[in-house]
Design a protein around this motif. Structure first.
Motif, PDB file in Angstrom:
ATOM      1  N   ALA A 131      -1.812  -5.827   7.763  1.00  0.00           N
ATOM      2  CA  ALA A 131      -2.240  -4.878   6.731  1.00  0.00           C
ATOM      3  C   ALA A 131      -3.223  -3.847   7.268  1.00  0.00           C
ATOM      4  CB  ALA A 131      -2.845  -5.629   5.552  1.00  0.00           C
ATOM      5  N   ALA A 132      -4.163  -4.277   8.101  1.00  0.00           N
ATOM      6  CA  ALA A 132      -5.183  -3.353   8.601  1.00  0.00           C
ATOM      7  C   ALA A 132      -4.556  -2.245   9.443  1.00  0.00           C
ATOM      8  CB  ALA A 132      -6.235  -4.109   9.407  1.00  0.00           C
ATOM      9  N   ARG A 133      -3.616  -2.633  10.319  1.00  0.00           N
ATOM     10  CA  ARG A 133      -2.953  -1.616  11.149  1.00  0.00           C
ATOM     11  C   ARG A 133      -2.141  -0.647  10.311  1.00  0.00           C
ATOM     12  NH1 ARG A 133       0.767  -4.266  15.212  1.00  0.00           N
ATOM     13  NH2 ARG A 133       0.610  -6.085  13.832  1.00  0.00           N
ATOM     14  N   LEU A 134      -1.455  -1.184   9.297  1.00  0.00           N
ATOM     15  CA  LEU A 134      -0.645  -0.323   8.437  1.00  0.00           C
ATOM     16  C   LEU A 134      -1.534   0.620   7.642  1.00  0.00           C
ATOM     17  CD1 LEU A 134       2.138   0.430   7.403  1.00  0.00           C
ATOM     18  CD2 LEU A 134       1.957  -1.424   5.730  1.00  0.00           C
ATOM     19  N   MET A 220       7.305   2.215   8.061  1.00  0.00           N
ATOM     20  CA  MET A 220       6.097   2.382   8.867  1.00  0.00           C
ATOM     21  C   MET A 220       5.654   1.035   9.445  1.00  0.00           C
ATOM     22  SD  MET A 220       2.527   4.205   7.641  1.00  0.00           S
ATOM     23  CE  MET A 220       3.420   5.667   7.100  1.00  0.00           C
ATOM     24  N   ALA A 221       5.737  -0.014   8.617  1.00  0.00           N
ATOM     25  CA  ALA A 221       5.375  -1.350   9.076  1.00  0.00           C
ATOM     26  C   ALA A 221       6.304  -1.814  10.189  1.00  0.00           C
ATOM     27  CB  ALA A 221       5.409  -2.334   7.903  1.00  0.00           C
ATOM     28  N   ALA A 222       7.614  -1.522  10.028  1.00  0.00           N
ATOM     29  CA  ALA A 222       8.581  -1.913  11.051  1.00  0.00           C
ATOM     30  C   ALA A 222       8.290  -1.214  12.377  1.00  0.00           C
ATOM     31  CB  ALA A 222       9.990  -1.593  10.572  1.00  0.00           C
ATOM     32  N   LEU A 224       5.480  -0.370  13.433  1.00  0.00           N
ATOM     33  CA  LEU A 224       4.283  -0.984  14.008  1.00  0.00           C
ATOM     34  C   LEU A 224       4.495  -2.455  14.335  1.00  0.00           C
ATOM     35  CD1 LEU A 224       1.623   0.529  11.584  1.00  0.00           C
ATOM     36  CD2 LEU A 224       1.888   1.093  14.001  1.00  0.00           C
ATOM     37  N   ALA A 225       5.704  -2.970  14.029  1.00  0.00           N
ATOM     38  CA  ALA A 225       6.019  -4.387  14.188  1.00  0.00           C
ATOM     39  C   ALA A 225       5.059  -5.246  13.380  1.00  0.00           C
ATOM     40  CB  ALA A 225       5.979  -4.791  15.662  1.00  0.00           C
ATOM     41  N   VAL A 226       4.789  -4.817  12.137  1.00  0.00           N
ATOM     42  CA  VAL A 226       3.900  -5.552  11.240  1.00  0.00           C
ATOM     43  C   VAL A 226       4.707  -6.579  10.467  1.00  0.00           C
ATOM     44  CG1 VAL A 226       2.473  -5.358   9.162  1.00  0.00           C
ATOM     45  CG2 VAL A 226       2.255  -3.667  10.997  1.00  0.00           C
ATOM     46  N   PRO A 227       4.365  -7.865  10.534  1.00  0.00           N
ATOM     47  CA  PRO A 227       5.076  -8.865   9.753  1.00  0.00           C
ATOM     48  C   PRO A 227       4.774  -8.717   8.282  1.00  0.00           C
ATOM     49  CG  PRO A 227       3.164  -9.849  10.785  1.00  0.00           C
ATOM     50  CD  PRO A 227       3.258  -8.437  11.326  1.00  0.00           C
ATOM     51  N   VAL A 228       5.785  -8.880   7.420  1.00  0.00           N
ATOM     52  CA  VAL A 228       5.603  -8.756   5.986  1.00  0.00           C
ATOM     53  C   VAL A 228       5.313 -10.124   5.404  1.00  0.00           C
ATOM     54  CG1 VAL A 228       6.710  -8.126   3.817  1.00  0.00           C
ATOM     55  CG2 VAL A 228       7.090  -6.734   5.856  1.00  0.00           C
ATOM     56  N   ALA A 229       4.257 -10.231   4.597  1.00  0.00           N
ATOM     57  CA  ALA A 229       3.872 -11.503   3.991  1.00  0.00           C
ATOM     58  C   ALA A 229       4.760 -11.809   2.801  1.00  0.00           C
ATOM     59  CB  ALA A 229       2.411 -11.437   3.550  1.00  0.00           C
ATOM     60  N   THR A 230       4.622 -12.998   2.262  1.00  0.00           N
ATOM     61  CA  THR A 230       5.311 -13.363   1.043  1.00  0.00           C
ATOM     62  C   THR A 230       4.884 -12.427  -0.070  1.00  0.00           C
ATOM     63  OG1 THR A 230       5.349 -15.662   1.707  1.00  0.00           O
ATOM     64  CG2 THR A 230       5.698 -15.204  -0.636  1.00  0.00           C
ATOM     65  N   ILE A 231       5.841 -11.981  -0.876  1.00  0.00           N
ATOM     66  CA  ILE A 231       5.555 -11.025  -1.942  1.00  0.00           C
ATOM     67  C   ILE A 231       4.620 -11.627  -2.962  1.00  0.00           C
ATOM     68  CG2 ILE A 231       6.570  -9.721  -3.849  1.00  0.00           C
ATOM     69  CD1 ILE A 231       9.140  -9.581  -2.133  1.00  0.00           C
TER      70      ILE A 231
END
Length: 234
Positions: A131-134, A220-222, A224-231
């Motif tokens: 989240a911080a990077r995004l 954008m997250a993809a 940055l290779a940011v993993p997506v948390a549970t919704i």
């Protein structure tokens, strides 16, 4: 009278906060008591969205289109038929600032036919450890100041006259807001690209409109290779 339109598709977990914020904006003293007609367009809702809207006392329109352009247009038509002079649009996962409508109307008094506002994000946590990077990437790339060129259905206002002059929203499943603003510009309407009307919206990972703001954040997250948390609903 001011028309305030919120389209919703299965937003029972989020729309309560949106309606509370909209009510505060509708009661702002700068509106001098002018009526604000708040209309939620229930588009193919099968969850508890209608019940939440009813508890908040907002007007409801129901349709089965799965199309945000059609939903926004239906809400606008309802408000216009009731005599609205100004139409304001936001989303069911969005919280407008208390001065949101007042700021739109201030731009209108200054000569604007339409107001395109900016958005912030209130729940980066759905993107987990990335989240911080995004958030940093969004802050770097997004122009949250006057003179921006962003168009968001979550933060948009237009005079009734200008809206009718260009034929309103097109029946588009995505990009209906961009198409409307393009039509307004082509017709010579005066657009205020303003950061003054403030809203915050969801960084949701279950985007309702393909190609919309949620998808933009996911892309954008993809990158940055940011993993997506549970919704988690906000």
């Amino acid at each position: 009278m001011i028309g305030l339109v919120i389209p919703a598709h299965d937003e029972g977990e989020r729309i309560g906060a949106a309606l509370r914020a909209a009510r505060r904006a509708a009661a702002h003293p700068a509106l001098a008591g002018e009526e604000v007609r708040l209309v939620v367009v229930l588009d193919s809702c099968v969850d508890g969205t209608a019940d939440v809207v009813a508890r908040h006392g907002a007007r409801q329109l129901a349709l089965d289109a799965r199309n945000v352009g059609i939903a926004r247009a239906a809400g606008a038509a309802h408000c216009l038929e009731a005599g609205a002079r100004w139409l304001a649009f936001t989303d069911a996962d969005t919280r407008v600032a208390p001065g949101w409508l007042a700021m739109q109307l201030a731009e209108a008094r200054a000569g604007a036919d339409a107001v395109c506002g900016t958005v912030g994000v209130h729940d980066w946590k759905v993107h987990g450890g990335g989240a911080a990077r995004l958030r940093e990437r969004f802050a770097r790339d997004y122009m949250a100041r006057d003179g921006h060129r962003h168009v968001h259905g979550a933060n948009l206002g237009v005079s009734a006259a200008a809206y009718l002059r260009v034929g309103g929203f097109a029946p588009l499943a995505c990009g209906e807001d961009v198409a409307l603003v393009a039509a307004l510009e082509a017709a010579g309407a005066r657009i205020a690209w303003s950061a003054r009307p403030r809203v915050t919206t969801s960084a949701r990972t279950d985007a309702r409109a393909r190609g919309g703001f949620g998808d933009t954040l996911l892309a954008m997250a993809a990158a940055l290779a940011v993993p997506v948390a549970t919704i988690e609903a906000g």
